[in-house]
Design an enzyme around this catalytic site. Structure first.
Site, short mmCIF file in Angstrom:
data_model
loop_
_atom_site.label_atom_id
_atom_site.label_comp_id
_atom_site.label_asym_id
_atom_site.label_seq_id
_atom_site.Cartn_x
_atom_site.Cartn_y
_atom_site.Cartn_z
N ARG A 105 10.58 -9.21 5.27
CA ARG A 105 10.78 -7.86 5.78
C ARG A 105 11.33 -7.92 7.22
NH1 ARG A 105 5.64 -3.79 5.79
NH2 ARG A 105 5.31 -4.41 7.95
N LYS A 151 0.81 -1.21 0.00
CA LYS A 151 0.00 0.00 0.00
C LYS A 151 0.86 1.27 0.00
CE LYS A 151 -2.18 0.48 3.64
NZ LYS A 151 -2.76 1.22 4.74
N ARG A 193 -11.83 3.82 9.14
CA ARG A 193 -11.63 2.49 9.72
C ARG A 193 -12.93 1.90 10.20
NH1 ARG A 193 -6.08 2.65 11.63
NH2 ARG A 193 -5.02 1.38 10.05
N ARG A 244 -2.73 -10.81 12.58
CA ARG A 244 -2.95 -9.44 12.09
C ARG A 244 -3.85 -9.43 10.86
NH1 ARG A 244 3.08 -7.99 12.02
NH2 ARG A 244 2.67 -6.42 10.43
N ARG A 274 11.92 -6.04 12.84
CA ARG A 274 10.64 -5.82 13.53
C ARG A 274 10.13 -7.15 14.07
NH1 ARG A 274 6.30 -2.10 10.31
NH2 ARG A 274 4.86 -3.25 11.65
#
Ligand code: IMP
Ligand code: MG
Length: 379
Positions: free
Chosen positions: A317, A203, A278, A335, A323
């Site tokens: 990633r 995105k 949202r 998630r 992360r």
């Protein structure tokens, strides 16, 4: 009493279009009075004319007109239609409903609007065969730029440019007849896009490319929050207050922050909303807000990527960024579940308005940008 919010506004929203106030009720009334006076002066007090209103559009004009007419008169209505939506189909239907004896009468057609003149020429053809004494034509609105016929129009109220209008009896696909003023179509020149995608869908990458290509203002909720908190704006402090307590920031605060962000960019060619709305409440607030500004959301575009591929990308990633939330496949999958659970209602919301576009987010970055552009270029 129910209050029709469209009745008073500068801008009204009918189906998928916006219209802005164009001709006031009092100016229309003056034109109607003037028409009635001119016609009466020509006909005189000795004769009782038969006015024939063309339904549906002329019902309000005809009602005001006969009451403005200084002499005695009769009124009747006939029906013809040539418009479906906003395009002239060029085909006019049969004439229905004239039952009065019109032999040797002075007949005056009352049209709400003459555009190409197709309707008018059909009426002429029909009346020419009838034994009337005289046939005259009066129209409240006239679009000289598109009128293609050699026919004579005896009385014209107000000439207007070739732009679609509604109100005072005139409709857009059935709506708008009840408006007291005349409203003119407002072409939506802004492009407002909501971009959606689960973590790892690309995105951010695509948003940056679209922003550049269309000169859109990119509004990312996360950035807006952080900036407001950093700059200690009132809204930022309010949001921080909730965050510090471990509470969710209420919709009102988020909405106000987003509105402020839009207001900061009055010259924008459009907005790319990222991470907002949202909730359905936010989506409704955004719609109302944009509508009041005479614009709207054109599309919600979601980047669709199969879950396994997203997991693979995020793990990749995670290796690079370190992360921790990107290093555990089960956390990643959770998630996605959350993403789907939370966005389903929005997908539904925009789908109902025909504004949801799912884009295949698998493949070459430029090819995906191309797919996004194909959606956006429609507007
Ligand atoms: P014409 O046959 O092209 O002259 O169009 C006449 C009919 O089209 C009118 O009687 C209206 O019903 C419709 N029409 C034309 N222009 C408009 C407009 O701007 N708003 C609403 N209806 C219109
Ligand atoms: Mg009409």
């Amino acid at each position: 009493m129910l209050f029709n919010s469209n009745q008073m506004s500068e801008i009204v929203h009918l189906h998928d279009k916006h219209f802005e106030r164009f001709i006031s009720e009092s100016r229309i009334q003056k034109a109607v009075d003037q028409l009635a006076k001119s016609i009466y002066e020509d006909i005189g007090s000795d004769e009782i004319p038969l006015f024939v209103g063309i339904l549906n559009g002329s019902f309000i004009f005809a009602a005001d007109f006969v009451r403005a007419y200084p002499g005695d008169s009769e009124i009747s209505f006939i029906k013809l239609a040539s418009y479906a939506g906003m395009d002239s189909t060029g085909k006019v239907k049969q004439l229905l409903g004239l039952s009065e004896d019109i032999k040797d009468r002075t007949v005056i057609i009352l049209e709400d609007i003459i555009d190409t003149g197709n309707t008018l020429s059909k009426i002429y053809d029909t009346f020419e065969k009838l034994p009337v004494k005289e046939l005259k034509l009066a129209t409240l609105f006239f679009k000289p730029d598109v009128f293609t016929k050699a026919l004579h129009i005896d009385y014209i109220g107000i000439s207007i440019p070739d732009k679609f209008i509604v109100g005072y009896g005139l409709d857009y696909d059935g709506l708008g007849r009840n408006l007291k003023d005349i409203y003119q179509i407002k072409e939506n020149i802004m492009k407002n896009i909501v971009i959606f995608g689960p973590p790892g869908a690309g995105k951010g990458t695509q948003a940056a490319r679209l922003k550049e290509h269309y000169q859109l203002v990119h509004i990312s909720t996360g950035d807006v929050f952080r900036a407001n908190i950093k700059e200690k704006t009132d809204l930022g402090m309010l949001a921080k207050h909730y965050i510090d307590k471990g509470d969710l920031v209420p919709d009102e605060v988020t909405i106000d922050m987003l509105k402020a962000e839009v207001e900061k960019n009055p010259e924008a060619k459009g907005f790319l909303f990222d991470g907002f709305p949202r909730t359905e409440k936010q989506a409704l607030a955004l719609d109302a807000f944009l509508q009041a500004k005479g614009t709207m959301i054109n599309a919600m575009i979601a980047l669709e990527v199969p879950e396994d591929e997203l997991v693979r990308r995020l793990l990749e990633r995670g290796k690079i960024s370190g992360r921790t939330d990107d290093q555990d496949a089960s956390k990643i999958r959770y998630r996605f579940k959350e993403y789907e659970r939370k966005t389903a209602v929005l997908k539904d919301y925009y789908q109902k308005q025909g504004k949801y576009f799912g884009i295949n987010g698998l493949g070459d970055i430029s090819e995906i940008t191309q797919l996004l552009k194909e959606v956006i270029d429609q507007f």
